[in-house]
Scaffold this motif. Structure first.
Motif, PDB file in Angstrom:
ATOM      1  N   ALA A   1      21.118   3.763  -3.791  1.00  0.00           N
ATOM      2  CA  ALA A   1      20.652   2.626  -2.743  1.00  0.00           C
ATOM      3  C   ALA A   1      21.408   1.311  -2.911  1.00  0.00           C
ATOM      4  N   ALA A   2      21.896   1.231  -4.245  1.00  0.00           N
ATOM      5  CA  ALA A   2      22.482  -0.086  -4.647  1.00  0.00           C
ATOM      6  C   ALA A   2      24.091  -0.181  -4.273  1.00  0.00           C
ATOM      7  N   GLN A   3      24.658   1.159  -4.233  1.00  0.00           N
ATOM      8  CA  GLN A   3      26.145   1.135  -4.100  1.00  0.00           C
ATOM      9  C   GLN A   3      26.467   0.436  -2.847  1.00  0.00           C
ATOM     10  N   GLY A   4      27.665  -0.317  -3.022  1.00  0.00           N
ATOM     11  CA  GLY A   4      28.248  -0.838  -2.081  1.00  0.00           C
ATOM     12  C   GLY A   4      27.576  -2.056  -1.264  1.00  0.00           C
ATOM     13  N   LYS A   5      26.473  -2.535  -1.987  1.00  0.00           N
ATOM     14  CA  LYS A   5      25.468  -3.555  -1.367  1.00  0.00           C
ATOM     15  C   LYS A   5      25.902  -4.908  -2.335  1.00  0.00           C
ATOM     16  N   ASN A   6      25.597  -6.074  -1.672  1.00  0.00           N
ATOM     17  CA  ASN A   6      25.713  -7.032  -2.596  1.00  0.00           C
ATOM     18  C   ASN A   6      24.406  -7.650  -3.210  1.00  0.00           C
ATOM     19  N   VAL A   7      23.962  -6.948  -4.218  1.00  0.00           N
ATOM     20  CA  VAL A   7      22.597  -6.927  -4.707  1.00  0.00           C
ATOM     21  C   VAL A   7      23.040  -7.067  -6.347  1.00  0.00           C
ATOM     22  N   GLN A   8      21.929  -7.516  -7.150  1.00  0.00           N
ATOM     23  CA  GLN A   8      21.751  -7.402  -8.625  1.00  0.00           C
ATOM     24  C   GLN A   8      20.764  -6.650  -8.984  1.00  0.00           C
ATOM     25  N   VAL A   9      20.775  -5.386  -9.509  1.00  0.00           N
ATOM     26  CA  VAL A   9      19.619  -4.675 -10.034  1.00  0.00           C
ATOM     27  C   VAL A   9      19.798  -4.379 -11.257  1.00  0.00           C
ATOM     28  N   TYR A  10      18.697  -4.685 -12.097  1.00  0.00           N
ATOM     29  CA  TYR A  10      18.651  -4.550 -13.454  1.00  0.00           C
ATOM     30  C   TYR A  10      17.179  -3.740 -13.948  1.00  0.00           C
ATOM     31  N   CYS A  11      17.224  -2.859 -14.976  1.00  0.00           N
ATOM     32  CA  CYS A  11      16.042  -2.210 -15.310  1.00  0.00           C
ATOM     33  C   CYS A  11      16.124  -2.116 -16.856  1.00  0.00           C
TER      34      CYS A  11
ATOM     35  N   THR B   1       0.869  -1.122   0.090  1.00  0.00           N
ATOM     36  CA  THR B   1       0.060  -0.013  -0.085  1.00  0.00           C
ATOM     37  C   THR B   1       0.906   1.372  -0.011  1.00  0.00           C
ATOM     38  N   GLU B   2       0.201   2.319  -0.338  1.00  0.00           N
ATOM     39  CA  GLU B   2       0.956   3.523  -0.618  1.00  0.00           C
ATOM     40  C   GLU B   2       1.370   3.851   0.707  1.00  0.00           C
ATOM     41  N   GLY B   3       2.771   4.442   1.074  1.00  0.00           N
ATOM     42  CA  GLY B   3       3.276   4.802   2.425  1.00  0.00           C
ATOM     43  C   GLY B   3       4.074   3.762   3.051  1.00  0.00           C
ATOM     44  N   THR B   4       4.150   2.491   2.607  1.00  0.00           N
ATOM     45  CA  THR B   4       4.735   1.491   3.022  1.00  0.00           C
ATOM     46  C   THR B   4       6.457   1.857   3.329  1.00  0.00           C
ATOM     47  N   SER B   5       6.949   1.335   4.278  1.00  0.00           N
ATOM     48  CA  SER B   5       8.269   1.891   4.431  1.00  0.00           C
ATOM     49  C   SER B   5       8.991   0.443   4.814  1.00  0.00           C
ATOM     50  N   ASP B   6       8.266  -0.593   5.266  1.00  0.00           N
ATOM     51  CA  ASP B   6       8.972  -1.841   5.908  1.00  0.00           C
ATOM     52  C   ASP B   6       8.706  -2.842   4.788  1.00  0.00           C
ATOM     53  N   PHE B   7       9.575  -3.181   3.785  1.00  0.00           N
ATOM     54  CA  PHE B   7       9.503  -4.341   2.758  1.00  0.00           C
ATOM     55  C   PHE B   7      10.029  -5.580   3.407  1.00  0.00           C
ATOM     56  N   ALA B   8      10.718  -5.855   4.523  1.00  0.00           N
ATOM     57  CA  ALA B   8      11.164  -6.800   4.947  1.00  0.00           C
ATOM     58  C   ALA B   8      10.431  -8.209   4.954  1.00  0.00           C
ATOM     59  N   ALA B   9       9.070  -8.118   5.037  1.00  0.00           N
ATOM     60  CA  ALA B   9       8.092  -9.308   4.971  1.00  0.00           C
ATOM     61  C   ALA B   9       7.902  -9.821   3.760  1.00  0.00           C
ATOM     62  N   TYR B  10       8.023  -8.827   2.653  1.00  0.00           N
ATOM     63  CA  TYR B  10       7.820  -8.971   1.114  1.00  0.00           C
ATOM     64  C   TYR B  10       8.955  -9.672   0.749  1.00  0.00           C
TER      65      TYR B  10
ATOM     66  N   TYR C   1      10.034   4.062  -3.061  1.00  0.00           N
ATOM     67  CA  TYR C   1       9.997   2.748  -2.464  1.00  0.00           C
ATOM     68  C   TYR C   1      10.961   1.896  -3.048  1.00  0.00           C
ATOM     69  N   ALA C   2      11.530   2.152  -4.295  1.00  0.00           N
ATOM     70  CA  ALA C   2      12.746   1.295  -4.952  1.00  0.00           C
ATOM     71  C   ALA C   2      13.749   1.131  -3.989  1.00  0.00           C
ATOM     72  N   SER C   3      14.147   2.287  -3.627  1.00  0.00           N
ATOM     73  CA  SER C   3      15.376   2.419  -2.718  1.00  0.00           C
ATOM     74  C   SER C   3      15.193   1.885  -1.304  1.00  0.00           C
TER      75      SER C   3
ATOM     76  N   ASP D   1      17.489  -1.660  -0.108  1.00  0.00           N
ATOM     77  CA  ASP D   1      18.027  -1.674   1.106  1.00  0.00           C
ATOM     78  C   ASP D   1      17.721  -2.945   1.765  1.00  0.00           C
ATOM     79  N   GLN D   2      16.423  -3.149   1.782  1.00  0.00           N
ATOM     80  CA  GLN D   2      16.032  -4.418   2.753  1.00  0.00           C
ATOM     81  C   GLN D   2      16.172  -5.656   1.780  1.00  0.00           C
ATOM     82  N   ALA D   3      16.178  -5.805   0.689  1.00  0.00           N
ATOM     83  CA  ALA D   3      16.670  -7.106  -0.143  1.00  0.00           C
ATOM     84  C   ALA D   3      17.836  -7.166   0.285  1.00  0.00           C
ATOM     85  N   ALA D   4      18.878  -6.489   0.341  1.00  0.00           N
ATOM     86  CA  ALA D   4      20.243  -6.785   0.658  1.00  0.00           C
ATOM     87  C   ALA D   4      20.324  -7.046   2.256  1.00  0.00           C
ATOM     88  N   ALA D   5      19.593  -6.520   3.026  1.00  0.00           N
ATOM     89  CA  ALA D   5      19.420  -6.690   4.272  1.00  0.00           C
ATOM     90  C   ALA D   5      19.191  -8.013   4.706  1.00  0.00           C
TER      91      ALA D   5
END
Length: 387
Positions: A256-266, A196-205, A225-227, A231-235
């Motif tokens: 958001a991706a810099q310095g993290k062990n993530v793969q981000v494509y668009c 939903t709009e305003g969501t800040s915690d994406f850990a459960a997703y 929301y993307a950032s 962040d939370q995917a990396a966490a």
């Protein structure tokens, strides 16, 4: 054909303004968010328009030279404010409108533009309904059915077999793009959820993606929301690919991706390293423009990276300029009549011509990956729906 018929009817119903009777200024409306969830992308889109205006600040019509003025309004990334912003442009007497970054606000404004016979050129709004539900809206970018299929094909090419698809409830852009991705990837191979709009915690997703055995995440969303998702995917230690559409081609994503062990494509509309045709001259000129203007550079995220939406904004201005020239008038009805036949060969995002719905004829997207070390996007490949 319907676009042509409506445009002709508008032309016959409205009195054409002669060059002698026009004011000294031709006004082009800029309908973009500079605040709200899409403010960062909207600012970059406006920069491309503003840069184009510095190169073509005047226009000659019937032997008289006029200044071209940009009338810029903030639609605030929300539909109710978008209607007010659209009316402000109509009341200001603009000849044509450019925008917006965000399909929902474009669709909301379409009613105002159509009721007043004001032509609009969608820059990066990718939902099919922008043009299909408004007879005075045209568009220069590719559409979500194309983009969703491209990213589904790309996911398959990487070996993905099960996708976690996350979109925002009630948002036309994210929900539409997610739908087309699922359609192309295969509904039985997707786990779908909405936030939903305003969501800040994406850990459960993110946990749900892992728990369901997914090996790719497709999460089209605003950069706000993307950032958080990155962040939370990396966490959560998620190292399988995070995919999205054109909104993720942003400095916000790189940070958001810099310095993290993530793969981000668009997927996106343009690559600044493309040295073909007019693209190279645009990139060098636009970078010089950013570096010479502190405010412009700030609006670009504090760097001189060339966003695809800036390239689209540049092209949109030039298409509008070409339409006004071809019409020989700044009258909106005359521009509506001529727009279906406008072809712009020198577009930096590729030749622009319109189909019967008013959409640009596009068949290719750029795939980019966020380089977590350099803080820049790396070109990966071009991808079409056939691949």
């Amino acid at each position: 054909m319907m676009k042509k018929i409506i445009a002709l009817a508008l032309a016959l119903c409205m009195v054409l303004v002669s060059a002698a009777a026009m004011a000294d200024t031709v006004k082009i409306g800029v309908f973009e968010p500079s605040s709200g969830d899409n403010g960062a992308g909207g600012k970059q889109e406006v920069l491309g328009i503003q840069y184009a205006n510095t190169l073509k600040p005047t226009i000659e019509l019937n032997g008289t030279t006029y200044d071209v003025e940009l009338v810029i309004v903030d639609n605030q990334s929300v539909t109710d404010k978008a209607v007010t912003a659209a009316q402000t442009l109509v009341d200001a007497g603009v000849s044509i409108v450019l925008g917006s970054y965000g399909s929902g606000v474009s669709m909301a404004a379409g009613t105002i533009f159509e009721e007043n016979g004001t032509p609009a050129i969608g820059v990066s709004c990718t939902n099919p309904a922008v043009t299909s539900t408004c007879e005075t809206y045209w568009r220069i970018c590719f559409l979500d059915p194309f983009q969703g299929t491209v990213m589904a094909n790309f996911a398959k090419d990487m070996g993905a077999t099960k996708a976690y698809v996350l979109s925002m409830l009630g948002d036309d852009y994210t929900a539409g793009l997610a739908h087309y991705f699922v359609e192309a990837f295969g509904k039985d191979n997707c786990v779908e959820e909405q936030f939903t709009e305003g969501t800040s915690d994406f850990a459960a997703y993110m946990n749900n993606a892992v728990a369901n055995g997914c090996d790719v995440i497709f999460a089209p969303s605003a950069t706000t929301y993307a950032s958080l998702i990155i962040d939370q995917a990396a966490a959560q230690g998620i190292t399988f690919p995070l995919l999205s559409g054109d909104t993720w081609e942003s400095s916000v994503i790189l940070e958001a991706a810099q310095g993290k062990n993530v793969q981000v494509y668009c997927s996106t509309f343009f690559d600044e390293n493309d040295e073909s045709g007019p693209a190279s001259a645009f990139v060098s000129g636009f970078k010089a423009y950013l570096n010479a203007n502190a405010d412009a550079k700030t609006n670009n995220g504090g760097n001189d990276i060339v966003a695809a939406v800036s390239a689209l904004g540049f092209d949109a201005y030039n298409v509008a300029y070409a339409a006004i020239e071809a019409a020989g008038s700044a009258d909106p009805a005359a521009i509506c009549e001529i727009l279906p036949s406008v072809v712009y060969e020198d577009a930096v995002t590729g030749k622009i011509a319109f189909d019967e719905t008013g959409d640009a004829i596009k068949d290719m997207a750029y795939i980019k990956k966020a380089n977590t070390e350099t803080g820049a996007f790396d070109f990966v490949k071009t991808q079409s729906v056939a691949e």
